[in-house]
Design an enzyme around this catalytic site. Structure first.
Site, PDB file in Angstrom:
ATOM      1  N   THR A 126      -4.031   1.092  10.668  1.00 44.61           N
ATOM      2  CA  THR A 126      -2.908   1.523  11.515  1.00 44.61           C
ATOM      3  C   THR A 126      -3.261   1.415  12.997  1.00 44.61           C
ATOM      4  OG1 THR A 126      -3.567   3.824  11.208  1.00 44.61           O
ATOM      5  CG2 THR A 126      -1.758   3.038   9.833  1.00 44.61           C
ATOM      6  N   GLN A 138      -7.436  -1.732  -0.697  1.00 39.50           N
ATOM      7  CA  GLN A 138      -6.053  -1.864  -1.163  1.00 39.50           C
ATOM      8  C   GLN A 138      -5.275  -2.728  -0.162  1.00 39.50           C
ATOM      9  OE1 GLN A 138      -5.896   2.660  -1.369  1.00 39.50           O
ATOM     10  NE2 GLN A 138      -4.351   2.086  -2.836  1.00 39.50           N
ATOM     11  N   ILE A 196      -4.098  -5.826   2.298  1.00 39.94           N
ATOM     12  CA  ILE A 196      -3.884  -7.258   2.102  1.00 39.94           C
ATOM     13  C   ILE A 196      -4.021  -7.996   3.432  1.00 39.94           C
ATOM     14  CG2 ILE A 196      -2.345  -6.885   0.132  1.00 39.94           C
ATOM     15  CD1 ILE A 196      -0.011  -7.509   2.199  1.00 39.94           C
ATOM     16  N   HIS A 255      -5.356  -5.452  -4.228  1.00 40.68           N
ATOM     17  CA  HIS A 255      -3.932  -5.813  -4.147  1.00 40.68           C
ATOM     18  C   HIS A 255      -3.737  -7.199  -3.553  1.00 40.68           C
ATOM     19  CE1 HIS A 255      -2.884  -1.238  -4.299  1.00 40.68           C
ATOM     20  NE2 HIS A 255      -3.299  -1.719  -5.442  1.00 40.68           N
ATOM     21  N   CYS A 300      -1.155 -22.038 -12.033  1.00 39.40           N
ATOM     22  CA  CYS A 300      -2.483 -22.682 -12.034  1.00 39.40           C
ATOM     23  C   CYS A 300      -3.420 -22.107 -10.969  1.00 39.40           C
ATOM     24  CB  CYS A 300      -2.350 -24.194 -11.863  1.00 39.40           C
ATOM     25  SG  CYS A 300      -1.876 -24.696 -10.197  1.00 39.40           S
ATOM     26  N   SER A 312      -3.740   7.274   0.814  1.00 44.14           N
ATOM     27  CA  SER A 312      -3.090   8.494   0.327  1.00 44.14           C
ATOM     28  C   SER A 312      -3.584   8.826  -1.083  1.00 44.14           C
ATOM     29  CB  SER A 312      -1.576   8.316   0.324  1.00 44.14           C
ATOM     30  OG  SER A 312      -1.236   7.205  -0.492  1.00 44.14           O
ATOM     31  N   ASN A 349      -9.091  11.060   5.934  1.00 40.75           N
ATOM     32  CA  ASN A 349      -7.668  10.734   6.040  1.00 40.75           C
ATOM     33  C   ASN A 349      -7.025  11.736   6.982  1.00 40.75           C
ATOM     34  OD1 ASN A 349      -5.920   8.705   4.702  1.00 40.75           O
ATOM     35  ND2 ASN A 349      -4.644  10.472   4.247  1.00 40.75           N
TER      36      ASN A 349
HETATM   37  P1  NAD Z   1      -0.550   4.762   2.223  1.00 41.25           P
HETATM   38  O1  NAD Z   1       0.398   4.394   3.315  1.00 41.25           O
HETATM   39  O2  NAD Z   1      -0.036   5.347   0.984  1.00 41.25           O
HETATM   40  O3  NAD Z   1      -1.652   5.747   2.797  1.00 41.25           O
HETATM   41  C1  NAD Z   1      -2.253   5.565   4.014  1.00 41.25           C
HETATM   42  C2  NAD Z   1      -2.876   6.887   4.377  1.00 41.25           C
HETATM   43  O4  NAD Z   1      -3.616   6.705   5.566  1.00 41.25           O
HETATM   44  C3  NAD Z   1      -1.837   7.978   4.641  1.00 41.25           C
HETATM   45  O5  NAD Z   1      -2.181   9.134   3.898  1.00 41.25           O
HETATM   46  C4  NAD Z   1      -1.952   8.241   6.153  1.00 41.25           C
HETATM   47  O6  NAD Z   1      -1.773   9.592   6.486  1.00 41.25           O
HETATM   48  C5  NAD Z   1      -3.357   7.800   6.436  1.00 41.25           C
HETATM   49  N1  NAD Z   1      -3.584   7.273   7.781  1.00 41.25           N
HETATM   50  C6  NAD Z   1      -2.826   6.388   8.458  1.00 41.25           C
HETATM   51  N2  NAD Z   1      -3.404   6.058   9.623  1.00 41.25           N
HETATM   52  C7  NAD Z   1      -4.550   6.776   9.689  1.00 41.25           C
HETATM   53  C8  NAD Z   1      -5.585   6.884  10.630  1.00 41.25           C
HETATM   54  N3  NAD Z   1      -5.578   6.167  11.769  1.00 41.25           N
HETATM   55  N4  NAD Z   1      -6.608   7.734  10.386  1.00 41.25           N
HETATM   56  C9  NAD Z   1      -6.635   8.470   9.247  1.00 41.25           C
HETATM   57  N5  NAD Z   1      -5.687   8.406   8.307  1.00 41.25           N
HETATM   58  C10 NAD Z   1      -4.659   7.564   8.510  1.00 41.25           C
HETATM   59  O7  NAD Z   1      -1.359   3.499   1.931  1.00 41.25           O
HETATM   60  P2  NAD Z   1      -2.272   3.173   0.718  1.00 41.25           P
HETATM   61  O8  NAD Z   1      -2.593   4.406  -0.064  1.00 41.25           O
HETATM   62  O9  NAD Z   1      -3.352   2.379   1.268  1.00 41.25           O
HETATM   63  O10 NAD Z   1      -1.327   2.319  -0.257  1.00 41.25           O
HETATM   64  C11 NAD Z   1      -0.234   1.600   0.135  1.00 41.25           C
HETATM   65  C12 NAD Z   1      -0.197   0.193  -0.452  1.00 41.25           C
HETATM   66  O11 NAD Z   1       0.570  -0.634   0.389  1.00 41.25           O
HETATM   67  C13 NAD Z   1      -1.557  -0.428  -0.489  1.00 41.25           C
HETATM   68  O12 NAD Z   1      -1.942  -0.469  -1.800  1.00 41.25           O
HETATM   69  C14 NAD Z   1      -1.431  -1.833   0.091  1.00 41.25           C
HETATM   70  O13 NAD Z   1      -1.395  -2.781  -0.933  1.00 41.25           O
HETATM   71  C15 NAD Z   1      -0.102  -1.844   0.775  1.00 41.25           C
HETATM   72  N6  NAD Z   1      -0.219  -1.863   2.263  1.00 41.25           N
HETATM   73  C16 NAD Z   1      -1.188  -2.612   2.878  1.00 41.25           C
HETATM   74  C17 NAD Z   1      -1.310  -2.592   4.273  1.00 41.25           C
HETATM   75  C18 NAD Z   1      -2.376  -3.414   4.935  1.00 41.25           C
HETATM   76  O14 NAD Z   1      -2.840  -4.392   4.344  1.00 41.25           O
HETATM   77  N7  NAD Z   1      -2.827  -3.052   6.147  1.00 41.25           N
HETATM   78  C19 NAD Z   1      -0.450  -1.816   5.029  1.00 41.25           C
HETATM   79  C20 NAD Z   1       0.543  -1.064   4.359  1.00 41.25           C
HETATM   80  C21 NAD Z   1       0.642  -1.096   2.978  1.00 41.25           C
END
Ligand code: NAD
Length: 252
Positions: A28, A101, A103, A121, A132, A196, A220
């Site tokens: 993020t 997780q 991508i 993922h 293929c 999460s 987190n």
């Molecule tokens: P999620 O959005 O469910 O969880 C992310 C967690 O990170 C949240 O609980 C949030 O509070 C926390 N968070 C966000 N920024 C933070 C920071 N700077 N410091 C500390 N905590 C922070 O995401 P997930 O559990 O990873 O699953 C979502 C699915 O969506 C993944 O499996 C993935 O495939 C996909 N996804 C990928 C990306 C990416 O590749 N960057 C982005 C979004 C979603």
């Protein structure tokens, strides 16, 4: 928080083998919104399930349109502080594998070798034939869609081409799941960062680590589904927490 960081540093120093397990929260600060935070563009539309993707050209075209909208907004992102500290933990022999997780390909961009990254993922920086497995670049898919107004098909076997990511309803990649299991079973310290811990089966790995007697640390900014299981929970920003860890570990 300072005591928690000291405890985490001590855990990393005394661990034989650490696995870093990452979710959208590590990216993020790089400008890629996570999945569940309000207003994120990932939640603007209901996700297109795998079976629906397979079922119609129209749905595939819509999936590509949405994907390029997201990709064009985030593909300029570069690794953040969290990725960099994880890469350094890898290169100093502390972290054996990064199970992610995400991508977004940012662990590779931060210098972790591909062999040490397990993408549960998939990877959103390219596409693949579902039949293929042939690799295609996203710009090729974009050009096909623009010129033919239909979704791309494999040039070798005419199979359906899809981004190399795992959609809802799509089977998990067997090889990556096996690699992640092996890495988890070999770890005596498991760091879950920015997830999460609600998306299964990925979130099963911290549970697996714990049941194999590894220590579990969750970092987190908000509570996760597995906090009660953890040996240490640090509620904070990943970039800040890992920067403090790096300062203590390597006395920068
Ligand atoms: P999620 O959005 O469910 O969880 C992310 C967690 O990170 C949240 O609980 C949030 O509070 C926390 N968070 C966000 N920024 C933070 C920071 N700077 N410091 C500390 N905590 C922070 O995401 P997930 O559990 O990873 O699953 C979502 C699915 O969506 C993944 O499996 C993935 O495939 C996909 N996804 C990928 C990306 C990416 O590749 N960057 C982005 C979004 C979603």
């Amino acid at each position: 928080m300072a005591n928690d960081i000291d405890e985490l540093v001590e855990m990393i120093q005394s661990a034989r083998r650490t696995v870093a397990f990452t979710g959208a929260g590590v990216s993020t600060e790089c400008g890629i919104p996570d999945f569940r935070s309000p207003g994120g563009f990932w939640t603007r539309y209901k996700p297109i399930e795998f079976n629906a993707y397979l079922a119609s050209e129209e749905t595939r075209l819509e999936a590509w349109r949405r994907y390029f909208m997201i990709y064009d907004a985030v593909s300029h992102a570069t690794p953040g502080r969290g990725h960099q500290v994880i890469a350094r933990l890898y290169h100093t022999g502390k972290v054996s594998h990064v199970i992610t997780q995400n991508i977004d390909d940012l662990h590779r961009a931060s210098g972790v070798p591909e062999a040490a990254i397990i993408e549960l993922h998939g990877n959103g920086s390219y596409a693949k034939c579902l039949t293929c497995g042939e690799r295609y670049e996203l710009e090729w898919a974009r050009a096909v869609i623009a010129s033919e107004s239909r979704p791309p098909y494999c040039r070798s076997c005419a199979g359906i081409v899809k981004t190399a990511t795992i959609s809802f309803g799509q089977p998990m990649p067997e090889e990556e799941m096996a690699l992640a299991r092996a890495a988890t079973f070999n770890a005596d310290l498991f760091l879950a960062l920015g997830s999460s811990l609600q998306v299964f089966p990925a979130a099963g790995f911290p549970v697996m680590a714990k049941s194999n007697r590894a220590r579990l640390v969750i970092i987190n900014r908000e509570p996760t589904g597995l906090d009660a299981l953890a040996d240490l929970v640090i509620a904070g920003e990943i970039g800040d927490v890992l920067t403090s860890v790096a300062e203590r570990l390597w006395r920068q």
